[in-house]
Structures are given as C-alpha cells and as structure tokens.
Design an enzyme around this catalytic site. Structure first.
Site, PDB file in Angstrom:
ATOM      1  N   ASP A  21       0.830  -1.194   0.000  1.00 39.28           N
ATOM      2  CA  ASP A  21       0.000   0.000   0.000  1.00 39.28           C
ATOM      3  C   ASP A  21       0.872   1.254   0.000  1.00 39.28           C
ATOM      4  O   ASP A  21       1.922   1.267   0.629  1.00 39.28           O
ATOM      5  CB  ASP A  21      -0.902  -0.007   1.240  1.00 39.28           C
ATOM      6  CG  ASP A  21      -2.034   0.999   1.155  1.00 39.28           C
ATOM      7  OD1 ASP A  21      -2.298   1.513   0.052  1.00 39.28           O
ATOM      8  OD2 ASP A  21      -2.656   1.270   2.194  1.00 39.28           O
ATOM      9  N   HIS A  38       3.138   3.348  -9.093  1.00 37.03           N
ATOM     10  CA  HIS A  38       2.990   1.923  -9.396  1.00 37.03           C
ATOM     11  C   HIS A  38       4.275   1.355 -10.013  1.00 37.03           C
ATOM     12  O   HIS A  38       4.686   0.229  -9.701  1.00 37.03           O
ATOM     13  CB  HIS A  38       1.815   1.702 -10.339  1.00 37.03           C
ATOM     14  CG  HIS A  38       0.485   2.070  -9.744  1.00 37.03           C
ATOM     15  ND1 HIS A  38       0.122   1.706  -8.463  1.00 37.03           N
ATOM     16  CD2 HIS A  38      -0.573   2.761 -10.254  1.00 37.03           C
ATOM     17  CE1 HIS A  38      -1.092   2.162  -8.199  1.00 37.03           C
ATOM     18  NE2 HIS A  38      -1.532   2.806  -9.270  1.00 37.03           N
ATOM     19  N   LEU A 132      11.724 -20.405  -3.470  1.00 37.02           N
ATOM     20  CA  LEU A 132      10.681 -19.552  -2.908  1.00 37.02           C
ATOM     21  C   LEU A 132       9.453 -19.682  -3.787  1.00 37.02           C
ATOM     22  O   LEU A 132       9.573 -19.742  -5.015  1.00 37.02           O
ATOM     23  CB  LEU A 132      11.143 -18.089  -2.876  1.00 37.02           C
ATOM     24  CG  LEU A 132      10.084 -17.019  -2.565  1.00 37.02           C
ATOM     25  CD1 LEU A 132       9.674 -17.090  -1.092  1.00 37.02           C
ATOM     26  CD2 LEU A 132      10.598 -15.624  -2.907  1.00 37.02           C
TER      27      LEU A 132
END
Length: 246
Positions: A21, A38, A132
């Site tokens: 956020d 962004h 991962l």
C-alpha cells in the site's frame, strides 16, 4: 546448551504475506502521476522477492490487485494491467533463474486473454522451482474466495458427492485458492494503514499482523527484516495458553 539455543538465529516465518500500500501517496508527495508510484512499486516487489529468498522464507504472497480495484478509473486500471504485462514478460526469466516458483490466485476471468496466457507460461516455466514460492493475489478478494468455496461445497452436496455433515474447516480450506499453501505466519501492511482490506480473511485467523509506516515504493529488505523481528517477539498461542498464564 540453553545459551547455544538462545544464540541460534530464529527460523524465518514459513509464509509472509504483504499488502502493498502507498504507491499513490508516494507519487502524490512528489508531484507525480499515480502511474509513477505503481512503477516504483514494481521495483519494491523485485527487492522484496530477492530479500525473501535470501532470508529463507518459503512462501511470499503479495496483494497486487484486488477485486475492488476494478472500480478504479479506467486509465489507472489500464496502466496497472500494462505494468503486469511488463512484469510477466521481463521478470520471469530472472525469477526462474533464482529458483522462484510463481503462483497467481484470484478471479482470472476478468483478465485479458494475453495476460492469462502469460500467467500460464510463467507458472508452467517455474512450476518445479523450490527456492521460494511467490504467490501473486491478482483480481483477488477474500470474501469472493470464501463465497466460491461455499458454492463449490453446495454443488458437491447437490450432486450427491458430499455429505453436508462432512463440511468442516478442512473442507472449506481445500476449496480455497490457497488449498496447497500454508496459512501466512505474518502479514505486513505498508503505508501506516491498519486493516486487512479483504485479504486472506480465512487464512489469517492466527497470523501475526505488522503495520509499518513505510510507503510500498520505499520498502526495503531492512523493512522486511524489522517486520520479521517483530514477529519473533510475539508469542503465538493459537488460542491455547502457555505455562504460568491464566
């Protein structure tokens, strides 16, 4: 022996989830369009994936685009989809080289066909990687996910394949997007906001929540480490009590 155990580094959480956020506020503070925030946020994703791999985290889930985000201005949604295309085309080779497995969860019916093809290709390429697992929550909403699981259960009952008495927590969990993924040990939200915003509501029943003031584009490995340090200071009881507690 006890001193040796105390000096031993704590094991990293198996699964860390992040609500990314603050992109818009980062851009606004610099007099830039939201798109710039962004784009900077994509760099933070790159840093955080690498940091998670280095720290030995098994699963990293990032909340990249919610089901509610479709209500944003059309131009912003288009820009976000463009960034997603760029990421899927430019980053997957590096993820694969680093041993990262990509998983995308959410309502993919709302995504463009070319994006779905890119996702399929990326998931296929990285399917056997072990370093991962990067789970990208895309077009995702937790209430929507739970409703989907309930609908699947109802359909199985109606078809006679499932006894209603057999519906329990495990049955619901098995029909979520995350059926084969452990629940998050730690959920981090950036930018100072303190809410889950329809993210992993079922899965976060016993997650530790850490809220940090850092805006997502500025998030670094040190921020992740600090959140994990806070996680290790918590006592996780899962509803039980510890010796000496009442």
């Amino acid at each position: 022996m006890r001193d040796a155990e105390q000096s031993r580094p704590a094991e990293p959480p198996v699964h860390v989830a992040i609500i990314m956020d603050g992109n818009g506020r980062w851009a606004k503070a610099r007099g830039l369009p939201r798109t710039a925030g962004h784009k900077k946020g994509v760099e933070a994703v790159r840093r955080t994936v690498e940091a998670a791999r280095e720290l030995g985290i098994g699963y990293l889930t990032i909340f990249s685009f919610s089901s509610e985000n479709w209500r944003r201005p059309e131009e912003e949604v288009s820009d976000l989809m463009g960034l997603l295309r760029f990421y899927l085309r430019s980053e997957i080779a590096e993820l694969h080289k680093a041993g990262v497995r990509l998983r995308v969860m959410g309502d993919r019916t709302r995504l463009a066909d070319d994006i779905n093809r890119l996702i399929d290709q990326a998931e296929g390429l990285t399917a056997d990687n072990k370093a991962l697992t990067l789970v990208v929550a895309l077009s995702y909403g937790s209430r929507q996910e739970i409703a989907m699981a309930a609908r699947r259960l109802a359909e199985e009952v109606k078809a006679g394949r499932l006894d209603p008495a057999a519906i329990d927590e495990e049955a619901v969990t098995a029909r979520l997007y995350t059926a084969d993924i452990p629940d998050p040990d730690l959920i981090v939200r950036t930018s100072g906001e303190q809410r889950l915003s329809n993210f992993l509501l079922w899965q976060s029943a016993y997650s530790e929540l850490v809220f940090v003031d850092t805006l997502w584009p500025d998030f670094t490995k040190r921020d992740l480490e600090a959140a994990i340090e806070e996680f290790h200071r918590r006592e996780r009881r899962f509803g039980a009590t510890t010796a000496g507690s009442r």
